[in-house]
Design an enzyme around this catalytic site. Structure first.
Site, PDB file in Angstrom:
ATOM      1  N   GLY A  24      95.718 124.847  53.071  1.00 59.14           N
ATOM      2  CA  GLY A  24      96.832 123.996  53.443  1.00 59.14           C
ATOM      3  C   GLY A  24      97.103 122.944  52.372  1.00 59.14           C
ATOM      4  O   GLY A  24      96.859 123.169  51.195  1.00 59.14           O
ATOM      5  N   LEU A  25      97.564 121.783  52.823  1.00 58.54           N
ATOM      6  CA  LEU A  25      97.886 120.674  51.929  1.00 58.54           C
ATOM      7  C   LEU A  25      98.846 121.079  50.828  1.00 58.54           C
ATOM      8  O   LEU A  25      98.645 120.776  49.658  1.00 58.54           O
ATOM      9  CB  LEU A  25      96.610 120.090  51.305  1.00 58.54           C
ATOM     10  CG  LEU A  25      95.696 119.322  52.249  1.00 58.54           C
ATOM     11  CD1 LEU A  25      94.473 118.832  51.496  1.00 58.54           C
ATOM     12  CD2 LEU A  25      96.425 118.148  52.862  1.00 58.54           C
ATOM     13  N   CYS A  26      99.837 121.839  51.218  1.00 57.78           N
ATOM     14  CA  CYS A  26     100.835 122.155  50.199  1.00 57.78           C
ATOM     15  C   CYS A  26     102.239 122.016  50.784  1.00 57.78           C
ATOM     16  O   CYS A  26     103.084 122.879  50.624  1.00 57.78           O
ATOM     17  CB  CYS A  26     100.606 123.540  49.617  1.00 57.78           C
ATOM     18  SG  CYS A  26     100.192 124.784  50.807  1.00 57.78           S
ATOM     19  N   GLY A  27     102.447 120.927  51.486  1.00 55.87           N
ATOM     20  CA  GLY A  27     103.781 120.636  51.992  1.00 55.87           C
ATOM     21  C   GLY A  27     104.247 121.683  52.981  1.00 55.87           C
ATOM     22  O   GLY A  27     103.476 122.180  53.795  1.00 55.87           O
TER      23      GLY A  27
END
Lengths: 138, 291
Positions: B86-89
């Site tokens: 994750g952590l990709c907008g």
């Protein structure tokens, strides 16, 4: 009529080669074929094998793993899964791969699915060794 | 009013977060460059193959090749390319939602659509939605894309299609536009729609080819290859998009952290000043009362 061929050698990873050459010899699926400038348009599949091209007096060898070859107006496009110029081949690694493939083939019967895979690996290793040795002679 | 100590703690925790997001941004930027190179270098192969196929199909006609002919539209397979992390907008959410919309709206008119999901995040989202049938999930293959991964996927898809389990295969992924923008794209990969060359460009190339072993034989072999290449290039694009999306997400996170630190520092200084003023007042009023 142009007396040179434009050779383009492409794999999914990158364009390996784009050069003007005098002659190309490729491992066609029904036998080796040589291509000189002025060849008729041709489309063929390639086997695992050795592709050779001549540029002036120099001769280059590339180990290719099957794909396609298209000739169109003095332009030769070769699309293969892998292409390794002789200088890039690690002979020791290829020999180790050959040994592994031979071992594996001994234990498998020709009906098994792995047999074809290992057979292909064997072919690839053989071609690689063959190509690498040519470099040594040169 | 939070105490001085509380604010200080807050500031240091935000600083830590900022360091992490900065590092992630840097890593993503490096990976993006590599993924982008890979995608660019893979392009000539795909283009070549597509033009060869187009030439071939325009001469050969589409009849007689299962992979080129549209059967009756019963079941379709949608391959959803997402990331494992994750952590990709909006990267994963966009493509997952796009897939869901595709199934619900069903623009191609299939009676049933199954999903094949690549990437953990897409699976996490889509398995919780109702009314979706997930046929297969692949995780942890986007870390290092190589051609053999794509070729395995391609073979599986072709096999499924040949067994008539599916009558159409689509792929949905984030097409790489720039580091900032990714566009959710749906493409039909089966049956193959070859890009037939236009009359103009084909004009001088109409000379008949020699085919080895035979016309049909060449086409037979080239078609599955074409699927593999399409999957390969969409995987590469998806990976490049993922890193691009992560980079910009982490960039804005770092910027937010910087703003927050600024605000908190201001608050901290105000609180400190207030405390000093208060102390001064006390001292003054103390000395005043002794007089």
């Amino acid at each position: 009529m142009a007396d040179k061929l434009i050779l383009e050698l492409v794999t999914p990873y990158k364009m390996v080669l784009s050069d003007t050459v005098d002659e190309v010899i490729a491992p066609g699926v029904i036998g080796e074929l040589g291509i000189l400038p002025g060849h008729t348009p041709l489309l063929t599949t390639l086997n695992v094998g050795e592709l050779t091209y001549k540029k002036g007096t120099e001769i280059f060898h590339v180990a290719v793993n099957w794909g396609y070859l298209e000739v169109e107006e003095n332009k030769v496009s070769v699309l293969v899964e892998t292409a390794e110029p002789a200088d890039d081949i690690d002979l020791n690694r290829a020999e180790a791969a050959l040994g592994r493939a031979e071992q594996a083939l001994k234990t498998l019967s020709s009906e098994q699915k792995d047999f074809t895979i290992m057979k292909a690996a064997l072919d690839r290793a053989l071609v690689r060794i063959q190509v690498a040795q040519k470099k040594a002679v040169k | 009013m939070p105490s001085l100590k509380d604010i200080k703690k807050r500031i240091s925790s935000v600083k830590n977060t900022q360091q992490i997001t900065k590092a992630m941004k840097m890593v993503a930027a490096a990976k993006l460059r590599r993924a982008q190179d890979a995608a660019v270098q893979a392009r000539p192969y795909a283009e070549k193959l597509s033009s060869v196929l187009g030439n071939l199909a325009s001469r050969e006609g589409t009849e007689g090749h299962d992979l080129l002919v549209q059967r009756e539209k019963r079941r379709a397979l949608l391959i959803v390319l997402t990331a494992d992390r994750g952590l990709c907008g909006g990267f994963n959410a966009n493509v997952s939602k796009g897939a869901e919309r595709f199934v619900r709206e069903n623009p191609e008119g299939f009676s049933d659509i199954d999903l094949m999901i690549v990437g953990r995040k897409g699976n996490d989202y889509l398995k919780r939605r109702e009314g979706l049938s997930i046929a297969k999930v692949y995780e942890n293959i986007t870390g290092s894309i190589n051609y053999s991964t794509a070729s395995l996927l391609g073979q599986e898809v072709v096999d499924l299609y040949n067994e008539e389990k599916y009558d159409g295969v689509f792929v949905i992924y984030n097409a790489f536009q720039s580091a900032m923008t990714q566009i959710v794209t749906t493409e039909q990969i089966l049956p193959i729609k070859p890009s037939i060359p236009t009359e103009e460009s084909a004009g001088d190339a109409k000379i008949d080819y020699i085919y080895e072993p035979s016309r049909g034989g060449v086409l037979e072999l080239i078609l599955p290859k074409f699927i593999e290449v399409q999957i390969f290039s969409s995987l590469l694009e998806s990976v490049a998009s993922e890193h691009g999306a992560r980079m910009s997400a982490m960039d804005s996170a770092s910027r937010n952290a910087k703003d927050m630190i600024g605000k908190l520092t201001l608050q901290y200084n105000r609180a400190r000043q207030a405390a000093i003023t208060k102390e001064l007042m006390e001292i003054i009023s103390g000395s005043e009362s002794i007089k």
